[in-house]
Design a protein around this motif. Structure first.
Motif, PDB file in Angstrom:
ATOM      1  N   ALA A  39      -0.806 -39.911 -78.216  1.00 35.62           N
ATOM      2  CA  ALA A  39      -0.679 -40.739 -77.017  1.00 35.62           C
ATOM      3  C   ALA A  39       0.111 -42.012 -77.296  1.00 35.62           C
ATOM      4  CB  ALA A  39      -2.061 -41.095 -76.472  1.00 35.62           C
ATOM      5  N   GLN A  40       0.201 -42.400 -78.548  1.00 36.42           N
ATOM      6  CA  GLN A  40       0.920 -43.626 -78.906  1.00 36.42           C
ATOM      7  C   GLN A  40       2.403 -43.392 -79.164  1.00 36.42           C
ATOM      8  OE1 GLN A  40      -1.486 -44.739 -82.291  1.00 36.42           O
ATOM      9  NE2 GLN A  40      -2.416 -46.354 -81.088  1.00 36.42           N
ATOM     10  N   VAL A  41       2.807 -42.158 -79.302  1.00 39.65           N
ATOM     11  CA  VAL A  41       4.212 -41.864 -79.584  1.00 39.65           C
ATOM     12  C   VAL A  41       4.979 -41.957 -78.269  1.00 39.65           C
ATOM     13  CG1 VAL A  41       5.860 -40.192 -80.491  1.00 39.65           C
ATOM     14  CG2 VAL A  41       3.557 -40.355 -81.503  1.00 39.65           C
ATOM     15  N   PRO A  42       5.916 -42.906 -78.187  1.00 38.92           N
ATOM     16  CA  PRO A  42       6.673 -43.059 -76.933  1.00 38.92           C
ATOM     17  C   PRO A  42       7.483 -41.794 -76.611  1.00 38.92           C
ATOM     18  CG  PRO A  42       7.020 -44.946 -78.394  1.00 38.92           C
ATOM     19  CD  PRO A  42       6.286 -43.903 -79.190  1.00 38.92           C
ATOM     20  N   ASP A  43       7.660 -41.550 -75.329  1.00 37.29           N
ATOM     21  CA  ASP A  43       8.404 -40.370 -74.898  1.00 37.29           C
ATOM     22  C   ASP A  43       9.864 -40.402 -75.352  1.00 37.29           C
ATOM     23  OD1 ASP A  43       6.148 -39.282 -73.687  1.00 37.29           O
ATOM     24  OD2 ASP A  43       6.584 -40.245 -71.760  1.00 37.29           O
ATOM     25  N   TRP A  44      10.400 -41.599 -75.610  1.00 40.46           N
ATOM     26  CA  TRP A  44      11.805 -41.712 -75.997  1.00 40.46           C
ATOM     27  C   TRP A  44      12.056 -41.377 -77.478  1.00 40.46           C
ATOM     28  CZ3 TRP A  44      11.902 -45.369 -79.750  1.00 40.46           C
ATOM     29  CH2 TRP A  44      10.978 -46.411 -79.682  1.00 40.46           C
ATOM     30  N   VAL A  45      11.000 -41.196 -78.274  1.00 37.00           N
ATOM     31  CA  VAL A  45      11.179 -40.817 -79.674  1.00 37.00           C
ATOM     32  C   VAL A  45      11.686 -39.374 -79.714  1.00 37.00           C
ATOM     33  CG1 VAL A  45       9.986 -40.393 -81.865  1.00 37.00           C
ATOM     34  CG2 VAL A  45       9.438 -42.429 -80.516  1.00 37.00           C
ATOM     35  N   PRO A  46      12.823 -39.130 -80.404  1.00 37.26           N
ATOM     36  CA  PRO A  46      13.455 -37.803 -80.337  1.00 37.26           C
ATOM     37  C   PRO A  46      12.848 -36.753 -81.276  1.00 37.26           C
ATOM     38  CG  PRO A  46      14.788 -39.264 -81.657  1.00 37.26           C
ATOM     39  CD  PRO A  46      13.637 -40.090 -81.131  1.00 37.26           C
ATOM     40  N   LEU A  47      11.614 -36.938 -81.686  1.00 33.46           N
ATOM     41  CA  LEU A  47      10.922 -35.980 -82.553  1.00 33.46           C
ATOM     42  C   LEU A  47       9.664 -35.508 -81.848  1.00 33.46           C
ATOM     43  CD1 LEU A  47      11.116 -38.020 -85.886  1.00 33.46           C
ATOM     44  CD2 LEU A  47      12.546 -36.071 -85.267  1.00 33.46           C
ATOM     45  N   SER A  48       9.111 -34.409 -82.328  1.00 30.98           N
ATOM     46  CA  SER A  48       7.852 -33.942 -81.757  1.00 30.98           C
ATOM     47  C   SER A  48       6.764 -34.982 -82.021  1.00 30.98           C
ATOM     48  CB  SER A  48       7.491 -32.582 -82.360  1.00 30.98           C
ATOM     49  OG  SER A  48       6.338 -32.619 -83.126  1.00 30.98           O
ATOM     50  N   LYS A  49       5.927 -35.198 -81.026  1.00 31.42           N
ATOM     51  CA  LYS A  49       4.849 -36.180 -81.160  1.00 31.42           C
ATOM     52  C   LYS A  49       3.942 -35.822 -82.333  1.00 31.42           C
ATOM     53  CE  LYS A  49       4.865 -37.479 -76.325  1.00 31.42           C
ATOM     54  NZ  LYS A  49       4.989 -38.897 -76.205  1.00 31.42           N
ATOM     55  N   ASP A  50       3.662 -34.549 -82.520  1.00 32.80           N
ATOM     56  CA  ASP A  50       2.803 -34.133 -83.620  1.00 32.80           C
ATOM     57  C   ASP A  50       3.449 -34.445 -84.968  1.00 32.80           C
ATOM     58  OD1 ASP A  50       0.288 -32.912 -84.468  1.00 32.80           O
ATOM     59  OD2 ASP A  50       1.555 -31.301 -85.242  1.00 32.80           O
ATOM     60  N   LEU A  51       4.741 -34.216 -85.091  1.00 29.17           N
ATOM     61  CA  LEU A  51       5.431 -34.523 -86.342  1.00 29.17           C
ATOM     62  C   LEU A  51       5.369 -36.017 -86.643  1.00 29.17           C
ATOM     63  CD1 LEU A  51       7.169 -33.674 -88.761  1.00 29.17           C
ATOM     64  CD2 LEU A  51       9.184 -34.004 -87.293  1.00 29.17           C
ATOM     65  N   VAL A  52       5.575 -36.843 -85.632  1.00 25.64           N
ATOM     66  CA  VAL A  52       5.511 -38.298 -85.818  1.00 25.64           C
ATOM     67  C   VAL A  52       4.114 -38.704 -86.285  1.00 25.64           C
ATOM     68  CG1 VAL A  52       5.644 -40.535 -84.647  1.00 25.64           C
ATOM     69  CG2 VAL A  52       7.374 -38.775 -84.193  1.00 25.64           C
ATOM     70  N   VAL A  53       3.092 -38.135 -85.690  1.00 26.05           N
ATOM     71  CA  VAL A  53       1.713 -38.455 -86.071  1.00 26.05           C
ATOM     72  C   VAL A  53       1.435 -38.015 -87.508  1.00 26.05           C
ATOM     73  CG1 VAL A  53      -0.718 -37.917 -85.587  1.00 26.05           C
ATOM     74  CG2 VAL A  53       0.828 -38.478 -83.711  1.00 26.05           C
ATOM     75  N   VAL A  54       1.861 -36.834 -87.866  1.00 29.55           N
ATOM     76  CA  VAL A  54       1.642 -36.337 -89.230  1.00 29.55           C
ATOM     77  C   VAL A  54       2.383 -37.215 -90.240  1.00 29.55           C
ATOM     78  CG1 VAL A  54       2.124 -34.425 -90.808  1.00 29.55           C
ATOM     79  CG2 VAL A  54       1.105 -33.973 -88.577  1.00 29.55           C
ATOM     80  N   LEU A  55       3.651 -37.509 -89.969  1.00 29.53           N
ATOM     81  CA  LEU A  55       4.426 -38.339 -90.894  1.00 29.53           C
ATOM     82  C   LEU A  55       3.851 -39.741 -91.017  1.00 29.53           C
ATOM     83  CD1 LEU A  55       8.085 -37.255 -89.987  1.00 29.53           C
ATOM     84  CD2 LEU A  55       6.717 -36.579 -91.988  1.00 29.53           C
ATOM     85  N   SER A  56       3.447 -40.332 -89.899  1.00 27.98           N
ATOM     86  CA  SER A  56       2.873 -41.678 -89.977  1.00 27.98           C
ATOM     87  C   SER A  56       1.533 -41.649 -90.692  1.00 27.98           C
ATOM     88  CB  SER A  56       2.746 -42.307 -88.583  1.00 27.98           C
ATOM     89  OG  SER A  56       1.870 -41.579 -87.759  1.00 27.98           O
ATOM     90  N   GLY A  57       0.780 -40.581 -90.559  1.00 26.22           N
ATOM     91  CA  GLY A  57      -0.469 -40.444 -91.302  1.00 26.22           C
ATOM     92  C   GLY A  57      -0.229 -40.394 -92.798  1.00 26.22           C
ATOM     93  N   ILE A  58       0.778 -39.644 -93.202  1.00 28.34           N
ATOM     94  CA  ILE A  58       1.121 -39.551 -94.623  1.00 28.34           C
ATOM     95  C   ILE A  58       1.568 -40.919 -95.144  1.00 28.34           C
ATOM     96  CG2 ILE A  58       2.796 -38.568 -96.251  1.00 28.34           C
ATOM     97  CD1 ILE A  58       2.648 -35.981 -94.484  1.00 28.34           C
ATOM     98  N   VAL A  59       2.377 -41.625 -94.350  1.00 29.06           N
ATOM     99  CA  VAL A  59       2.823 -42.968 -94.749  1.00 29.06           C
ATOM    100  C   VAL A  59       1.622 -43.902 -94.873  1.00 29.06           C
ATOM    101  CG1 VAL A  59       4.144 -44.999 -93.995  1.00 29.06           C
ATOM    102  CG2 VAL A  59       5.156 -42.713 -93.834  1.00 29.06           C
ATOM    103  N   GLU A  60       0.696 -43.855 -93.933  1.00 28.10           N
ATOM    104  CA  GLU A  60      -0.486 -44.725 -93.987  1.00 28.10           C
ATOM    105  C   GLU A  60      -1.329 -44.448 -95.229  1.00 28.10           C
ATOM    106  OE1 GLU A  60      -2.505 -44.285 -90.256  1.00 28.10           O
ATOM    107  OE2 GLU A  60      -1.261 -45.814 -89.310  1.00 28.10           O
ATOM    108  N   ILE A  61      -1.555 -43.195 -95.527  1.00 29.80           N
ATOM    109  CA  ILE A  61      -2.329 -42.850 -96.730  1.00 29.80           C
ATOM    110  C   ILE A  61      -1.609 -43.361 -97.975  1.00 29.80           C
ATOM    111  CG2 ILE A  61      -3.109 -40.937 -98.187  1.00 29.80           C
ATOM    112  CD1 ILE A  61      -3.625 -39.377 -95.532  1.00 29.80           C
ATOM    113  N   THR A  62      -0.313 -43.142 -98.034  1.00 29.40           N
ATOM    114  CA  THR A  62       0.473 -43.568 -99.194  1.00 29.40           C
ATOM    115  C   THR A  62       0.447 -45.082 -99.350  1.00 29.40           C
ATOM    116  OG1 THR A  62       1.917 -41.645 -98.927  1.00 29.40           O
ATOM    117  CG2 THR A  62       2.763 -43.475-100.248  1.00 29.40           C
TER     118      THR A  62
END
Length: 141
Positions: A39-62
């Motif tokens: 729900a936080q991924v803006p519609d204008w981001v040109p990637l799948s919302k799920d991919l953005v969430v997964v990648l940001s999760g990995i970045v947060e853990i790291t």
């Protein structure tokens, strides 16, 4: 930027708390809050919302693990973490502007608006607890 600043016990406690919070938040991106974070991924981001969430999760853990465990680069990771908080802020703004509910608690415009004021707190927390801000100030003397 290598740390020349000795951090206080209070800073270290808050650094550890922030690091644990980041690992937990990252884990929740990948598991039980995955849909809510979309729900936080803006519609204008040109990637799948799920991919953005997964990648940001990995970045947060790291970032959380590095902040917790890598002492020599603590101030650098404080800057990286604060930049991360700046980069995800448009998602929080989009969630507010679009009126998207998430996490059970973010179910009103007021709750989503109040949440926006916590992002500067997270930025300051990362810079202060890691010693990054003090190291930068010392470099200017």
């Amino acid at each position: 930027m290598k740390s020349n600043v000795k951090t206080s016990l209070t800073q270290n406690i808050f650094r550890i708390l922030l690091a644990l919070f980041m690992v937990y938040a990252g884990f929740s991106h990948l598991t039980f809050n995955r849909i809510d974070f979309q729900a936080q991924v803006p519609d204008w981001v040109p990637l799948s919302k799920d991919l953005v969430v997964v990648l940001s999760g990995i970045v947060e853990i790291t970032l959380g693990l590095i902040l917790l465990l890598w002492k020599k680069q603590r101030t650098t990771i404080g800057w990286f973490l604060s930049i991360f908080f700046v980069l995800v802020f448009p998602g929080n703004i989009a969630q507010y502007l679009d009126g998207k509910d998430a996490f059970g608690a973010l179910n009103s415009d007021t709750a989503r608006l109040i949440r926006l004021f916590f992002q500067p707190v997270l930025i300051a927390w990362a810079l202060w607890s890691s010693g990054a801000w003090q190291t930068w100030r010392n470099s200017k003397k």
